[in-house]
Design an enzyme around this catalytic site. Structure first.
Site, PDB file in Angstrom:
ATOM      1  N   TYR A 141      39.406  42.445  45.660  1.00 23.14           N
ATOM      2  CA  TYR A 141      40.580  41.834  46.289  1.00 23.14           C
ATOM      3  C   TYR A 141      40.413  41.687  47.800  1.00 23.14           C
ATOM      4  O   TYR A 141      40.983  40.786  48.405  1.00 23.14           O
ATOM      5  CB  TYR A 141      41.829  42.689  46.032  1.00 23.14           C
ATOM      6  CG  TYR A 141      42.596  42.320  44.798  1.00 23.14           C
ATOM      7  CD1 TYR A 141      42.003  42.345  43.546  1.00 23.14           C
ATOM      8  CD2 TYR A 141      43.944  41.956  44.884  1.00 23.14           C
ATOM      9  CE1 TYR A 141      42.726  42.022  42.413  1.00 23.14           C
ATOM     10  CE2 TYR A 141      44.670  41.636  43.765  1.00 23.14           C
ATOM     11  CZ  TYR A 141      44.056  41.669  42.527  1.00 23.14           C
ATOM     12  OH  TYR A 141      44.778  41.344  41.411  1.00 23.14           O
ATOM     13  N   LYS A 190      32.801  49.438  35.199  1.00 24.54           N
ATOM     14  CA  LYS A 190      31.868  48.535  34.511  1.00 24.54           C
ATOM     15  C   LYS A 190      30.470  48.895  35.022  1.00 24.54           C
ATOM     16  O   LYS A 190      29.728  48.056  35.561  1.00 24.54           O
ATOM     17  CB  LYS A 190      32.259  47.076  34.807  1.00 24.54           C
ATOM     18  CG  LYS A 190      31.475  46.032  34.031  1.00 24.54           C
ATOM     19  CD  LYS A 190      31.813  45.963  32.555  1.00 24.54           C
ATOM     20  CE  LYS A 190      30.878  44.991  31.836  1.00 24.54           C
ATOM     21  NZ  LYS A 190      31.050  44.991  30.368  1.00 24.54           N
ATOM     22  N   ASP A 223      35.799  46.875  29.390  1.00 20.67           N
ATOM     23  CA  ASP A 223      35.997  46.025  28.202  1.00 20.67           C
ATOM     24  C   ASP A 223      36.406  46.867  26.986  1.00 20.67           C
ATOM     25  O   ASP A 223      37.286  46.473  26.215  1.00 20.67           O
ATOM     26  CB  ASP A 223      34.762  45.145  27.911  1.00 20.67           C
ATOM     27  CG  ASP A 223      33.444  45.891  27.977  1.00 20.67           C
ATOM     28  OD1 ASP A 223      33.422  47.050  28.424  1.00 20.67           O
ATOM     29  OD2 ASP A 223      32.425  45.306  27.569  1.00 20.67           O
ATOM     30  N   ASP A 247      44.547  45.751  37.862  1.00 24.68           N
ATOM     31  CA  ASP A 247      45.484  44.627  37.784  1.00 24.68           C
ATOM     32  C   ASP A 247      45.557  44.119  36.343  1.00 24.68           C
ATOM     33  O   ASP A 247      46.638  43.943  35.780  1.00 24.68           O
ATOM     34  CB  ASP A 247      45.005  43.504  38.720  1.00 24.68           C
ATOM     35  CG  ASP A 247      45.909  42.285  38.662  1.00 24.68           C
ATOM     36  OD1 ASP A 247      47.139  42.461  38.716  1.00 24.68           O
ATOM     37  OD2 ASP A 247      45.386  41.156  38.550  1.00 24.68           O
ATOM     38  N   ASP A 251      48.631  44.945  33.258  1.00 25.31           N
ATOM     39  CA  ASP A 251      49.400  43.868  32.617  1.00 25.31           C
ATOM     40  C   ASP A 251      49.264  43.969  31.098  1.00 25.31           C
ATOM     41  O   ASP A 251      50.234  43.789  30.356  1.00 25.31           O
ATOM     42  CB  ASP A 251      48.913  42.479  33.078  1.00 25.31           C
ATOM     43  CG  ASP A 251      49.824  41.875  34.140  1.00 25.31           C
ATOM     44  OD1 ASP A 251      50.482  42.658  34.870  1.00 25.31           O
ATOM     45  OD2 ASP A 251      49.870  40.633  34.257  1.00 25.31           O
TER      46      ASP A 251
END
Ligand code: IPM
Ligand code: MG
Length: 359
Positions: A141, A190, A223, A247, A251
């Protein structure tokens, strides 16, 4: 206690829901003998319209001097033009950075009465109670970005970086929180692909081994985590992850309890004022119609009392009042599913919480 609270209503449904949270806080002040001084400032699209800047300097100054900040939401189609000079979201990213709010706490908790509102089977979501710690002022970001070339060769990039100190402070905060809950922490990265994730994994493991050996700790790839959240959400307790993974995963997780309209969040730094807001956005399609669910913002106000003002009993009173109106069967349209005839308005929902606080 006398505290100054900055309200940043923002865009869309922001003003309506912040107003209901303000009324709830006024009731808390009356019942527990506190004084809250509210001042309202601009952020987001409305700030762009009136000043050209999504985060005008007077707003930053007011936030720095406040005990805590309660935000509604920013953004809307009016300001969505990708070629625009600035965007409402830039105001939100800037206030996070300016105030050093590196930890975003997003609790995902199921209200038992609302289990039917979940898109997942009740037996899968039952017992879900996750506290996400999303790193909020680093990662991709805030990475270096740019464009070069033209035509088919036009290229854009944005880099992802994490430093040792950035990882340490968020992992410490999450691990502390785990100690106060079920003593379990999951770090999501990751590391099989990304260099900053490998640093994250190494540093997190060191912090946990050296300082939190009593906390049960595991790591999951982002994932897989997306999959586990749907398959076995009730098995997670505290989850810590980077800015973009957080983020996306929050959600996803926000759908587990059935409505975004119930979920608050807190953004905290090292001391200084915290910023509290609902997880949901500005919902421009329903703005001004008195149908928005104010409960996420009201629950954000409870988090504010707990984390920034140290008013635990008062925070619990709000949470109990919210649970009470849900048990009583009150539903804004987002929660009513099927039976809209019995749904209540934004103001009726707020008033019901205030009434519970009085009783
Ligand atoms: C959030 C939002 C913001 C983010 C946007 C509005 C900039 O999606 O708080 O999760 O991406 O951080
Ligand atoms: Mg988001």
């Amino acid at each position: 206690m006398n505290s100054s609270i900055v309200l940043l209503p923002g865009d869309g449904i922001g003003p309506e829901i912040v107003e209901q949270a303000r009324l709830v806080l006024l009731k808390v002040a009356e019942r527990f003998g506190h004084t809250f001084d509210f001042s309202s400032h601009q952020i987001g699209g409305i700030a762009i319209d009136e000043t050209g800047d999504p985060l005008p300097q007077p707003t930053i100054d007011a936030c720095r001097n406040a005990a805590a900040i309660l935000l509604g939401a920013v953004g809307g189609p009016k300001w969505d033009d990708p070629s625009a000079k600035t965007r409402p979201e830039a105001g939100l990213l800037k206030i996070r950075k300016e105030l050093g709010l590196f930890a975003n706490l997003r609790p995902i908790k199921l209200f038992d009465e609302l289990a039917d509102a979940s898109p997942l089977r009740a037996d899968i979501v039952k017992g879900t109670d996750i506290l996400f710690f999303r790193e909020l002022t680093g990662g991709i970001y805030f990475g270096e970005s740019g464009t070069s070339g033209s035509g088919e060769e036009e290229t854009a990039f944005q880099s992802m970086t994490y430093s040792v100190s950035e990882v340490k402070r968020i992992v410490r905060m999450a691990a502390q929180a785990a100690r106060g809950r079920s003593n379990r922490l999951t770090s999501v990265d990751k590391a099989n692909v990304l260099e900053p994730s490998r640093l994250w994994r190494r540093v997190a493991a060191e912090v946990m081994a050296n300082e939190f050996a009593d906390v049960q700790y595991d790591v999951v790839l982002v994932d897989s985590m997306a999959m586990h959240l749907i398959n076995r959400p009730s098995e997670f307790d505290v989850v810590v992850t980077g800015n973009m993974f957080g983020d996306i995963l929050t959600d996803e997780a926000s759908m587990l309890p059935g409505s975004l309209g119930m979920l608050p969040s807190a953004s905290l730094g090292d001391g200084g004022p915290g910023l509290y807001e609902p997880i949901h956005g500005s919902a421009p399609d329903i703005a001004g119609k008195s149908v928005a669910n104010p409960l996420a913002t009201i629950l954000a106000a409870a988090m504010m009392l707990r984390h920034s003002l140290g008013l635990t009993e008062e925070a619990e009173a709000i949470e109990k009042a919210v649970a009470g109106v849900i048990t009583d069967g009150l539903r804004t349209p987002d929660l009513a599913r099927g039976d809209q005839s019995k749904s209540v308005s934004t103001e009726e929902m707020g008033a019901a919480v205030v009434a519970k606080l009085a009783s």
